[in-house]
Design a protein around this motif. Structure first.
Motif, PDB file in Angstrom:
ATOM      1  N   ASN A 135       0.793  -1.234   0.000  1.00 38.84           N
ATOM      2  CA  ASN A 135       0.000   0.000   0.000  1.00 38.84           C
ATOM      3  C   ASN A 135       0.821   1.278   0.000  1.00 38.84           C
ATOM      4  O   ASN A 135       0.273   2.369   0.140  1.00 38.84           O
ATOM      5  N   GLU A 136       2.123   1.184  -0.154  1.00 44.58           N
ATOM      6  CA  GLU A 136       2.981   2.376  -0.062  1.00 44.58           C
ATOM      7  C   GLU A 136       3.500   2.802  -1.428  1.00 44.58           C
ATOM      8  O   GLU A 136       3.972   1.979  -2.207  1.00 44.58           O
TER       9      GLU A 136
ATOM     10  N   VAL B  15      -6.151  11.380  -7.034  1.00 44.44           N
ATOM     11  CA  VAL B  15      -5.546  10.069  -6.789  1.00 44.44           C
ATOM     12  C   VAL B  15      -6.585   9.010  -7.163  1.00 44.44           C
ATOM     13  O   VAL B  15      -7.727   9.063  -6.696  1.00 44.44           O
TER      14      VAL B  15
ATOM     15  N   MET C  11      -9.004  11.322   0.313  1.00 45.86           N
ATOM     16  CA  MET C  11      -7.880  11.534   1.218  1.00 45.86           C
ATOM     17  C   MET C  11      -8.386  11.525   2.656  1.00 45.86           C
ATOM     18  O   MET C  11      -9.481  12.005   2.952  1.00 45.86           O
TER      19      MET C  11
ATOM     20  N   ILE D 134      -9.394  -0.820  -1.864  1.00 48.08           N
ATOM     21  CA  ILE D 134      -8.883   0.507  -1.475  1.00 48.08           C
ATOM     22  C   ILE D 134      -9.963   1.568  -1.661  1.00 48.08           C
ATOM     23  O   ILE D 134     -10.604   1.647  -2.717  1.00 48.08           O
TER      24      ILE D 134
ATOM     25  N   CYS E 213      -9.355   4.831   0.306  1.00 46.16           N
ATOM     26  CA  CYS E 213      -8.793   6.086   0.800  1.00 46.16           C
ATOM     27  C   CYS E 213      -7.269   6.026   0.791  1.00 46.16           C
ATOM     28  O   CYS E 213      -6.678   4.956   0.595  1.00 46.16           O
ATOM     29  N   TYR E 214      -6.667   7.173   1.026  1.00 46.90           N
ATOM     30  CA  TYR E 214      -5.208   7.243   1.094  1.00 46.90           C
ATOM     31  C   TYR E 214      -4.801   8.324   2.092  1.00 46.90           C
ATOM     32  O   TYR E 214      -5.574   9.225   2.418  1.00 46.90           O
ATOM     33  N   CYS E 215      -3.575   8.228   2.566  1.00 47.29           N
ATOM     34  CA  CYS E 215      -2.991   9.232   3.454  1.00 47.29           C
ATOM     35  C   CYS E 215      -1.713   9.742   2.812  1.00 47.29           C
ATOM     36  O   CYS E 215      -0.951   8.970   2.225  1.00 47.29           O
TER      37      CYS E 215
ATOM     38  N   ILE F 155       2.638   8.147  -0.080  1.00 44.72           N
ATOM     39  CA  ILE F 155       1.199   7.867   0.001  1.00 44.72           C
ATOM     40  C   ILE F 155       1.001   6.454   0.513  1.00 44.72           C
ATOM     41  O   ILE F 155       1.674   5.517   0.061  1.00 44.72           O
ATOM     42  N   LEU F 156       0.071   6.307   1.465  1.00 40.13           N
ATOM     43  CA  LEU F 156      -0.331   4.997   1.960  1.00 40.13           C
ATOM     44  C   LEU F 156      -1.797   4.776   1.605  1.00 40.13           C
ATOM     45  O   LEU F 156      -2.640   5.621   1.920  1.00 40.13           O
ATOM     46  N   PHE F 157      -2.096   3.665   0.938  1.00 40.75           N
ATOM     47  CA  PHE F 157      -3.469   3.335   0.559  1.00 40.75           C
ATOM     48  C   PHE F 157      -4.081   2.390   1.600  1.00 40.75           C
ATOM     49  O   PHE F 157      -3.404   1.520   2.139  1.00 40.75           O
TER      50      PHE F 157
ATOM     51  N   TYR G 122      -2.601   2.312  -9.931  1.00 44.20           N
ATOM     52  CA  TYR G 122      -2.802   3.604  -9.268  1.00 44.20           C
ATOM     53  C   TYR G 122      -2.205   4.719 -10.114  1.00 44.20           C
ATOM     54  O   TYR G 122      -1.302   4.496 -10.930  1.00 44.20           O
TER      55      TYR G 122
END
Length: 202
Positions: free
Chosen positions: A65-66, A79, A88, A103, A105-107, A114-116, A126
């Motif tokens: 997820n990174e 995104v 986000m 998936i 959302c993401y941070c 970015i982490l999903f 992605y």
């Protein structure tokens, strides 16, 4: 785009400073850089897609997820995972960082990663679209926008250079206001969505 050296030469002709007694190249470069930043500050809230680019794209494997972003990021615009937009969120809003699923959302961490979430249950594609920080201009560079904005950058730099004359301040501020309005009009008419127009009868 125009070469910075050519823009400086034009500024000197306009300000009758061909002999370089009033300004150094570095001083004029600072005014030009401020003009580029001035236009950028107008672009970001009005139409960020105008200067957006693909920051990262690829495939996430199952459980991965990174995504690391190259360079310094100023703003994310869009995104998507498997072509679908994801929202986000803040990392502290993730209840279970090990959960596997689809998936949604993401941070964004430190504007560089970015982490999903949840962790993908199967491989997925992605794409990250956003805006990089404006690199510092040098005398060997060119202006970063298309030719429509070179005049605005020139006018901004000329006004900034002339602001030492307090007797012309009101006139210079009026020119600066006009420059801002022209830039905003150019940005608004670029990449304008067809959805903003009412379709007529065919």
């Amino acid at each position: 785009m125009i070469e910075i050296k050519s823009l400086i030469a034009r500024l000197r002709r306009t300000m009758k400073d061909e002999d370089e007694n009033s300004f150094t190249d570095e001083e004029l470069l600072d005014y030009i850089s401020d003009g580029v930043a001035f236009i950028r500050r107008i672009i970001l809230p009005v139409n960020p897609e105008f200067i957006a680019t693909t920051l990262a794209s690829g495939t996430l494997d199952k459980g991965q997820n990174e995504v690391k972003l190259s360079g310094s990021i100023q703003q994310l615009v869009d995104v998507r995972v498997n072509g679908k937009k994801v929202r986000m969120t803040n990392i502290n809003a993730i209840d279970d960082s090990k959960r596997i699923g689809r998936i949604d959302c993401y941070c964004l961490l430190n504007r560089s990663k970015i982490l999903f979430f949840p962790l993908p249950e199967e491989p997925c594609t992605y794409e990250v679209i956003g805006i990089k920080q404006q690199p510092e201009l040098t005398l060997a560079d060119s202006t970063p926008y298309n030719n429509d904005f070179d005049t605005a950058i020139f006018e901004y730099a000329a006004v900034r250079a002339g602001m030492g004359d307090m007797f012309q301040m009101s006139q210079e501020m009026q020119i600066m206001t006009n420059v801002a309005e022209q830039v905003e009009n150019l940005i608004r008419c670029t990449n304008d969505s067809e959805d903003n127009f009412v379709r007529g009868y065919y």
